[in-house]
Structure formats: C-alpha cells, structure tokens
Design an enzyme around this catalytic site. Structure first.
Site, PDB file in Angstrom:
ATOM      1  N   HIS A 125       0.818  -1.205   0.000  1.00 10.12           N
ATOM      2  CA  HIS A 125       0.000   0.000   0.000  1.00 10.12           C
ATOM      3  C   HIS A 125       0.857   1.262   0.000  1.00 10.12           C
ATOM      4  CE1 HIS A 125      -3.892  -2.094   1.575  1.00 10.12           C
ATOM      5  NE2 HIS A 125      -3.650  -2.321   0.305  1.00 10.12           N
ATOM      6  N   HIS A 157      -4.246  -5.905 -10.954  1.00  8.44           N
ATOM      7  CA  HIS A 157      -2.946  -5.333 -10.594  1.00  8.44           C
ATOM      8  C   HIS A 157      -1.906  -5.613 -11.671  1.00  8.44           C
ATOM      9  CE1 HIS A 157      -3.670  -3.812  -6.537  1.00  8.44           C
ATOM     10  NE2 HIS A 157      -4.410  -4.880  -6.315  1.00  8.44           N
TER      11      HIS A 157
END
Length: 413
Positions: free
Chosen positions: A249, A387
């Site tokens: 993150h 992703h």
C-alpha cells in the site's frame, strides 16, 4: 544503454504482456452478469460467489482492453457490467451487495472498498462506450457521496449493513486508497474538480499520518480516526485488513500521490498543488517500502506486512505488491528522471518474469512463500488480473489523466 522505459522494444513487450493477461481472463464474464472468481487456469471457480470487487475490476480491465483495440474484450466487459447493473445492485435498499450467487446475495454488506471499484468500473466503461455506463456512474457516485463520503473529516467511512442503517465503527485506509483511484477517474470523466479536491483531502491525511510514523502507514482506525495499531493481531494475514504496515500500500500510495499531483497541475488547481510536497512524500513512502519489504529475508520478493519497527510479520509474497512496485517506480522515474527508479523497475520486472508470472497456466501466481514457491493459503487461484494488467499499462501512459481517459485520448506510447 537507454533505460527500458525509453525503449520502444520494451513498450512492445509490455503490450504483449497486456494481451496475454487479457487472454487468461477471457472466461470471467458470466451469462447471468458479473465476473467469476478465476482458478489457477483462468477457469471460473464454481465454489466461489460472484464478488462486486472482482466484477468491477474486470469491467475496468476489459474496458481498457477494448480501448487498446483488443478483439473480444468488449463482450467480457459487457457481461461483467451486466452484473453491476443487474443482480449485484440492491434495487430496493440502494448500493451494491458485496457478493452474490445464483440464489441472491451471499454477503449483503455495503462496503466502501467495493463501491469505489464500482465507480472505477463505470468510468472505464463510459470511456469505452459501453451501454449503461453513464447511468451506472451517476448511481454509483450518488450512493458514494450519500453513504461513504464524510465531508466533515474529508475521508470515507468503511462498512454499512445491508439497509444502510448501521455503520461499523471501523475506519480503514485501504478503502480510502481505492476511493482516491475512483475519484481521479471520475474527475477525468466528469470534468468536475471537486473530485480532485476530495482525493487531495484523503491523500493529505495519509501523507501527514505517514510522516509522523516513519513513513509506515497506519491502516486501521476507530470511528474518530484514531489509529488502532494492533487491529487484526489475531488474523495477521487477512487479505484486505492485515495486521501492521502493508508494504504494497505504501507503494500504491506513492504512485497515487503523483497521479493526483499531475491531475492537479493539468487542471490548474494550485490549492492542491501547494497543499503538500507530493513528490517528496511519494519518494519517502517508496523508500520505506523498499527498505522494509524487498528481499529482507535472503530471497527476492516483497514481504506482505511488517510491524511498526519494520520487522516482517507475514513474509509471503503477494503478486499485487510487486505489480504496484513496478508501477510506482515507473511513476517516480516519470516525475523525477532519477535513474534509481529505472534500476528498481528493471529489477522487479526481471523478478516478475522469473518468479511471479506463470508461463504454463498464464497470469501471475497470486501468492508465493518466502522461498518464492507458489502457495494458496491467502489467495487461492488467480481471482482477477487487475494489478498485473495495470502494471503493464502505467509505464506507457502519462501520470494524468487516468488509464481509461488516457487510452481514449490516444496517449499510449
């Protein structure tokens, strides 16, 4: 030798990887609407429900594929989109169920994380010209502003019950991160700068919080936005709300801050540009993530999480982390032209090809153990390609606008 990011040959190689990933996920679109959870071979897993977050991601990805001119992508996006406009939508209570099966909702919570992805899906579908996308975007942003955006704090709440009557006291950064992603895309599609201002408020909070915590982002908070550092200590490897600092993150945020900065520059929003030193913060988050997470136990790969001193907690490697690392390195190189980021970018793609990508079954292994062997304790199968696919696009597009708008505007190189 030129850096890979300046080579036409590398851009063509990335295009090939984009196409391979799209081919892997082509079976995701369901006749009843929605996108299936895919197994290791790209086949819909009949034992898994149909998740809104996966469905929204696949609408987004295959809308991008259509904008790339890849035949077969539009029908996949349309089938997935039909789930968002049909059986996954709570027609009476509003919003979207978290997951459904053929009999109806199996998880009827109303979750910010999933609603942010519905918005992202709608923006990409709109740019791809899919029928129903405009109405979906209007509905999704309306629900989001009414139920999840807290104007007083400048942040998003996390989870409601099905009827939108009871709000969970938990507040989380993961949902806010994907809300920023959705806000940037919405600003591009609508031309409304208010979405950039909302995104900047979230980003400013995260940047300020991280700066006071040695650039490790606190993920979990109570209803007053006080950090809860020991949250999920009993379930440290949770796929969405793990204990401790989530390395991936920090990398994702580093890129998003640069996306926001570039969007604000393009829009001439000096109030956002001057709000923070976005590039410096992006560099600090990136550096902390790499120092804490990359190859810290003798093998290449990023650990999943660390404690608040940077000691690894969950050492397994998640595919999405190195995907975000490569994207962040590309973004930082675009912003700074510092060759450090090219070095990391090239090293991580070498690792992806050697270890994470699956040349036999396709797509990327979603989870590997500390010795870089595929396992499935946290992420069985290969649920979606979001992703990995985006990692093949970000290096070929500017920092702003967002992906679908950039492709629709012929900015690919």
């Amino acid at each position: 030798m030129k850096p890979w990011l300046e080579l036409a040959e590398h851009q063509r190689w990335l295009q090939t990887q984009s196409e391979l990933l799209l081919t892997f996920g082509m079976s995701c679109g369901l006749p009843a609407g929605g996108a299936a959870y895919l197994d290791v071979d790209g086949i819909p897993d009949p034992d898994k429900p149909v998740h809104v977050w996966i469905t929204s991601r696949m609408v987004h990805v295959y809308a991008l594929g259509h904008l790339l001119g890849i035949p077969g992508c539009r029908p996949v996006a349309e089938r997935a989109l039909a789930g968002l406009t049909g059986r996954m939508r709570d027609q009476s209570g509003g919003g979207w169920f978290a997951a459904v099966d053929d009999a109806g909702p199996v998880d009827d919570a109303k979750v910010c994380y999933t609603h942010a992805f519905v918005i992202l899906a709608a923006t990409s579908a709109f740019q791809a010209g899919l029928v129903g996308a405009s109405t979906l975007l209007e509905d999704a942003t309306g629900v989001f502003l009414e139920r999840f955006w807290d104007e007083d704090t400048g942040l998003c709440v996390d989870t409601w019950d099905s009827s939108f009557e009871t709000l969970d006291p938990y507040r989380g950064i993961n949902a806010n991160m994907h809300a920023v992603e959705a806000m940037l895309a919405t600003a591009d599609v609508t031309g409304d700068p208010t979405w950039l201002e909302r995104a900047a408020r979230i980003c400013s909070f995260v940047a300020t919080q991280a700066a006071t915590n040695n650039w490790r982002i606190a993920e979990h908070y109570d209803s007053s936005w006080v950090p809860v550092p020991e949250y999920n200590d009993g379930h440290r490897d949770d796929p969405f709300k793990p204990y401790g600092a989530t390395v991936g993150h920090a990398l994702e945020w580093s890129r998003l801050l640069l996306n926001l900065e570039a969007a604000a520059v393009n829009a001439g929003l000096t109030s956002i540009i001057e709000l923070a030193d976005w590039s410096s913060t992006a560099k600090s988050l990136f550096a902390r993530a790499v120092a804490d997470g990359w190859a810290v136990d003798g093998n290449e790969g990023f650990v999943y999480t660390t404690d608040w001193d940077g000691v690894p907690v969950v050492r397994d490697r998640m595919h999405w982390v190195v995907a975000e690392a490569a994207a962040a390195a590309a973004a930082l190189w675009t912003r700074t032209r510092d060759p450090l980021y090219v070095t990391w970018y090239q090293r991580w793609w070498d690792y992806i090809v050697a270890t994470v990508a699956d040349p036999t079954a396709g797509s990327w292994h979603h989870q590997l153990d500390p010795a870089d062997r595929p396992i499935s304790t946290i992420w069985p199968g290969k649920p979606d390609i979001y992703h990995a696919f985006q990692a093949t696009l970000f290096p070929r597009l500017p920092l702003a606008p967002t992906l679908a708008t950039a492709l629709a505007s012929n900015m690919l190189h």
